[in-house]
Design an enzyme around this catalytic site. Structure first.
Site, short mmCIF file in Angstrom:
data_model
loop_
_atom_site.label_atom_id
_atom_site.label_comp_id
_atom_site.label_asym_id
_atom_site.label_seq_id
_atom_site.Cartn_x
_atom_site.Cartn_y
_atom_site.Cartn_z
N HIS A 251 0.82 -1.12 -0.14
CA HIS A 251 -0.07 -0.05 0.11
C HIS A 251 0.78 1.09 -0.09
O HIS A 251 0.55 2.27 -0.65
CB HIS A 251 -0.94 0.10 1.31
CG HIS A 251 -1.90 1.20 1.19
ND1 HIS A 251 -3.00 1.45 0.39
CD2 HIS A 251 -1.76 2.35 1.97
CE1 HIS A 251 -3.41 2.38 0.77
NE2 HIS A 251 -2.85 2.95 1.76
N TYR A 286 -3.91 12.64 -1.11
CA TYR A 286 -2.81 12.70 -1.84
C TYR A 286 -2.19 14.08 -2.04
O TYR A 286 -1.01 14.31 -1.89
CB TYR A 286 -2.39 11.81 -2.93
CG TYR A 286 -2.74 10.33 -2.52
CD1 TYR A 286 -1.61 9.49 -1.82
CD2 TYR A 286 -3.69 9.80 -3.33
CE1 TYR A 286 -2.33 8.20 -1.76
CE2 TYR A 286 -4.16 8.41 -2.92
CZ TYR A 286 -3.33 7.64 -2.42
OH TYR A 286 -3.68 6.20 -1.88
#
Length: 308
Positions: A251, A286
């Protein structure tokens, strides 16, 4: 752990999760484990999913909080219980939903720290050697970073899902949703080596043990499809070789791929589509990481950044 026989109401709920909600086998397995533990607790109190009351569920949550279980595990179990009781109420199996006002467990919103680009290079360069497993490991790591694929998507790949000429891969995400993702020259070269006569061909067994293994992109050394657990260990192995002391997982590679794309000017919607996020809000996490990195660079580089 012995398999717990679940009541018909729970089995029907799990079937509904697959048929109507398109949940993946891994998600279903996690739901089954969480609900099996819940059912065991109910039986110890001589209760069922049809007669447990809100106050008793509050006691259940309190007991879980007092345990040493991870907060994320408790939160996931409560999510499964909430969905089960909502389903039972909607289907008319019981007249109320005892979990409707159940207080949840707050999970710390820590964002996993991405690797910087130098660390990614070190990780990928840590794969040396020409044995078949070396070719496989290099292709796996390159593809994970190049595409931002989930580990389950990568190990689930079949040969027909990869187009090396056009550098495209078909990934099947959550809910069996399909997306086409491009990958670059470095990943393409690694995959070429893996598919060469010195790579995957040398791991092919004389007889396939399971249907579907023959089409698997990534094989283990016994000729079966590489598992999620084995792929996770590949990432960990080369992270240690590269001297990456921070916790590393597949991940984190997915997270690093997205962060680096945004760092270099990729459009948020493109990254959302590439990662297979259903909601843009999931991808926006992000952008916060990228902004923090931007500030770090600014503070360390601009001559007047620290003047008051």
């Amino acid at each position: 752990m012995a398999r717990v026989e679940l009541p018909i109401e729970v089995e029907e709920f799990l079937s509904w999760m697959v048929a109507e909600k398109g949940r993946s086998p891994n998600t279903l397995a996690a739901y089954r484990r969480d609900l099996a533990a819940y059912w065991t607790w109910l039986r110890s109190r001589e209760q069922t999913v049809l007669d447990v009351a809100h106050g008793e569920l509050v006691e259940f949550v309190a007991g879980r909080r007092a345990s040493e279980a991870a907060t994320s595990s408790i939160a996931r179990q409560l999510a499964a219980i909430r969905m089960l009781h909502r389903y039972l109420a909607i289907e008319g199996e019981r007249p109320d939903d005892p979990a409707a006002d159940l207080e949840g467990v707050r999970v710390p919103s820590g964002i996993p720290k991405p690797l910087d680009e130098a660390q990614v290079t070190s990780l990928l360069d840590a794969v040396i050697g020409t044995a078949p497993a070396d070719h496989r490991d290099r292709a796996l790591l390159e593809l994970l970073y190049a595409t931002g694929a989930r580990i389950s998507e990568a190990v689930g790949l079949s040969i027909g899902d990869i187009n090396l000429d056009d550098r495209l891969v078909r990934l099947y995400g959550k809910g069996a949703k399909e997306r086409i993702v491009p990958f670059g020259g470095s990943a393409a070269r690694a995959c070429d080596e893996w598919f060469s006569t010195s790579g995957r061909a040398r791991l092919i067994p004389t007889q396939w043990k399971r249907r579907g293994d023959a089409e698997a992109v990534f094989l283990n050394t016994r000729g079966g499809r590489l598992t999620r657990q084995a792929a996770w260990l590949v990432v960990k192995k080369y992270g240690q070789r590269a001297g990456i002391t921070d916790q590393l997982s597949p991940h984190i590679l997915r997270h690093s791929c997205a962060t680096h794309l945004l760092d270099h000017g990729a459009d948020l919607r493109v990254v959302q589509e590439m990662l297979g996020h259903a909601s843009i809000s999931t991808t926006q996490v992000y952008t916060r990481v990228s902004q923090e990195r931007l500030w770090d660079v600014y503070r360390s580089s601009h001559p007047r950044a620290t003047l008051h």
